[in-house]
Design a protein around this motif. Structure first.
Motif, short mmCIF file in Angstrom:
data_model
loop_
_atom_site.label_atom_id
_atom_site.label_comp_id
_atom_site.label_asym_id
_atom_site.label_seq_id
_atom_site.Cartn_x
_atom_site.Cartn_y
_atom_site.Cartn_z
N GLY A 1 -1.42 -50.10 -30.08
CA GLY A 1 -1.06 -50.36 -28.70
C GLY A 1 -2.11 -49.90 -27.72
N MET A 2 -1.93 -50.26 -26.46
CA MET A 2 -2.93 -50.00 -25.44
C MET A 2 -3.01 -48.54 -25.01
SD MET A 2 -4.48 -52.73 -25.12
CE MET A 2 -4.34 -54.47 -25.49
N ASP A 3 -2.11 -47.70 -25.50
CA ASP A 3 -2.17 -46.28 -25.19
C ASP A 3 -2.87 -45.48 -26.28
OD1 ASP A 3 -0.79 -46.54 -22.77
OD2 ASP A 3 1.16 -46.43 -23.76
N ALA A 4 -3.50 -46.17 -27.22
CA ALA A 4 -4.21 -45.49 -28.30
C ALA A 4 -5.22 -44.51 -27.70
CB ALA A 4 -4.90 -46.50 -29.19
N PRO A 5 -5.30 -43.28 -28.23
CA PRO A 5 -6.21 -42.29 -27.64
C PRO A 5 -7.67 -42.61 -27.89
CG PRO A 5 -5.15 -41.42 -29.62
CD PRO A 5 -4.49 -42.73 -29.32
N LEU A 6 -8.51 -42.22 -26.94
CA LEU A 6 -9.94 -42.45 -27.08
C LEU A 6 -10.51 -41.73 -28.29
CD1 LEU A 6 -11.30 -42.31 -23.40
CD2 LEU A 6 -10.77 -44.32 -24.79
N ARG A 7 -9.94 -40.57 -28.61
CA ARG A 7 -10.48 -39.82 -29.75
C ARG A 7 -10.29 -40.58 -31.06
NH1 ARG A 7 -5.86 -37.13 -28.19
NH2 ARG A 7 -4.20 -37.01 -29.76
N ALA A 8 -9.20 -41.35 -31.15
CA ALA A 8 -8.96 -42.16 -32.36
C ALA A 8 -9.97 -43.29 -32.41
CB ALA A 8 -7.54 -42.70 -32.37
N ILE A 9 -10.25 -43.90 -31.27
CA ILE A 9 -11.24 -44.99 -31.21
C ILE A 9 -12.62 -44.45 -31.56
CG2 ILE A 9 -12.39 -46.62 -29.67
CD1 ILE A 9 -9.72 -46.77 -28.10
N ALA A 10 -12.93 -43.27 -31.02
CA ALA A 10 -14.22 -42.65 -31.31
C ALA A 10 -14.37 -42.37 -32.80
CB ALA A 10 -14.37 -41.36 -30.50
N GLY B 1 -17.80 -45.75 -19.13
CA GLY B 1 -17.42 -45.08 -17.89
C GLY B 1 -16.05 -44.47 -17.90
N SER B 2 -15.08 -45.16 -18.50
CA SER B 2 -13.70 -44.69 -18.50
C SER B 2 -12.88 -45.52 -19.48
CB SER B 2 -13.09 -44.82 -17.09
OG SER B 2 -13.02 -46.18 -16.71
N ARG B 3 -11.63 -45.14 -19.66
CA ARG B 3 -10.72 -45.94 -20.48
C ARG B 3 -10.58 -47.34 -19.90
NH1 ARG B 3 -6.28 -45.86 -23.89
NH2 ARG B 3 -6.51 -43.64 -24.32
N ALA B 4 -10.49 -47.43 -18.56
CA ALA B 4 -10.36 -48.73 -17.91
C ALA B 4 -11.58 -49.60 -18.18
CB ALA B 4 -10.14 -48.56 -16.41
N GLY B 5 -12.76 -48.99 -18.17
CA GLY B 5 -13.98 -49.74 -18.44
C GLY B 5 -14.01 -50.26 -19.87
N LEU B 6 -13.54 -49.43 -20.80
CA LEU B 6 -13.47 -49.86 -22.20
C LEU B 6 -12.48 -51.01 -22.35
CD1 LEU B 6 -14.12 -49.54 -25.20
CD2 LEU B 6 -12.37 -47.74 -25.31
#
Length: 217
Positions: A28-37, A52-57
């Motif tokens: 889902g769209m709330d997946a944490p950035l650390r998991a993506i990283a 730049g940010s989550r929104a930019g990603l």
């Protein structure tokens, strides 16, 4: 040395974007950035550096997914591609599964971002359907924008109603098989509807057009 560094940055940026598409599709769209990283094999800080940010990603992912949809539709509708291209793409349905999962999650999340995503899909559909009209593959419409919107809303609405969209976690290893089954299930009735009109004559259309003309005068 500088050009090598730039190339590595571009590769890392694409790797992060691809990892984000898959992670958003799965969780889902709330997946944490650390998991993506972690999926991309980079640090969370590098995501911020590139986007730049989550929104930019999220914007980069939206743009990428929409571009892949445009290319897929254009390759089927374009005059230089035979009807067999559709069957060829079906055989490669697995590679589209993360994109389908991303669209499902985007719609599931709702809100302005989802609305903007759908509006962009409609705008793109108007363009590639018009390409089909110019090439002689598609009939002209009295309302090109309205037709494109109906087709997009039918497509995304049907996807959203399917079981995978209701799960908290989508198994992307299982999604390709589901996507192939779903595609095969809808392809024949859709092609019938699009190539052999549902009604045997145009009485309903003529009656509607006459009523609309009377109301306009």
């Amino acid at each position: 040395m500088r050009s090598t560094s730039v190339a590595e940055d571009l590769t890392a940026k694409a790797r992060i974007r691809d990892a984000a598409v898959r992670r958003y599709a799965a969780d889902g769209m709330d997946a944490p950035l650390r998991a993506i990283a972690a999926d991309a094999g980079v640090s969370p800080g590098l995501i911020v550096h590139h986007f730049g940010s989550r929104a930019g990603l999220r914007q980069a992912c939206d743009e990428y997914v929409l571009e892949q949809i445009r290319r897929t539709k254009s390759s089927v509708i374009g005059a230089q591609h035979p009807p067999g291209a559709l069957l060829s793409q079906m055989a490669e349905a697995e590679e589209y599964a993360p994109l389908v999962g991303y669209v499902l999650r985007c719609l599931q999340a709702g809100g302005k971002l989802a609305s903007d995503f759908v509006e962009q899909m409609v705008a793109d559909a108007i363009v590639y359907i018009e390409d089909g009209v110019r090439s002689g593959v598609i009939r002209p419409s009295r309302d090109p924008e309205g037709r494109a919107r109906v087709l997009v809303e039918m497509a995304v609405g049907a996807l959203l109603l399917q079981l995978p969209a209701r799960q908290e976690h989508l198994d992307l290893d299982e999604l390709p098989a589901w996507f192939r089954s779903y595609t095969e299930r809808i392809l024949l009735p859709l092609l019938e509807l699009f190539t052999e009109p549902l009604f045997t004559d145009r009485s309903f259309l003529d009656a509607y057009l006459a009523a609309r003309q009377r109301s306009a005068t």
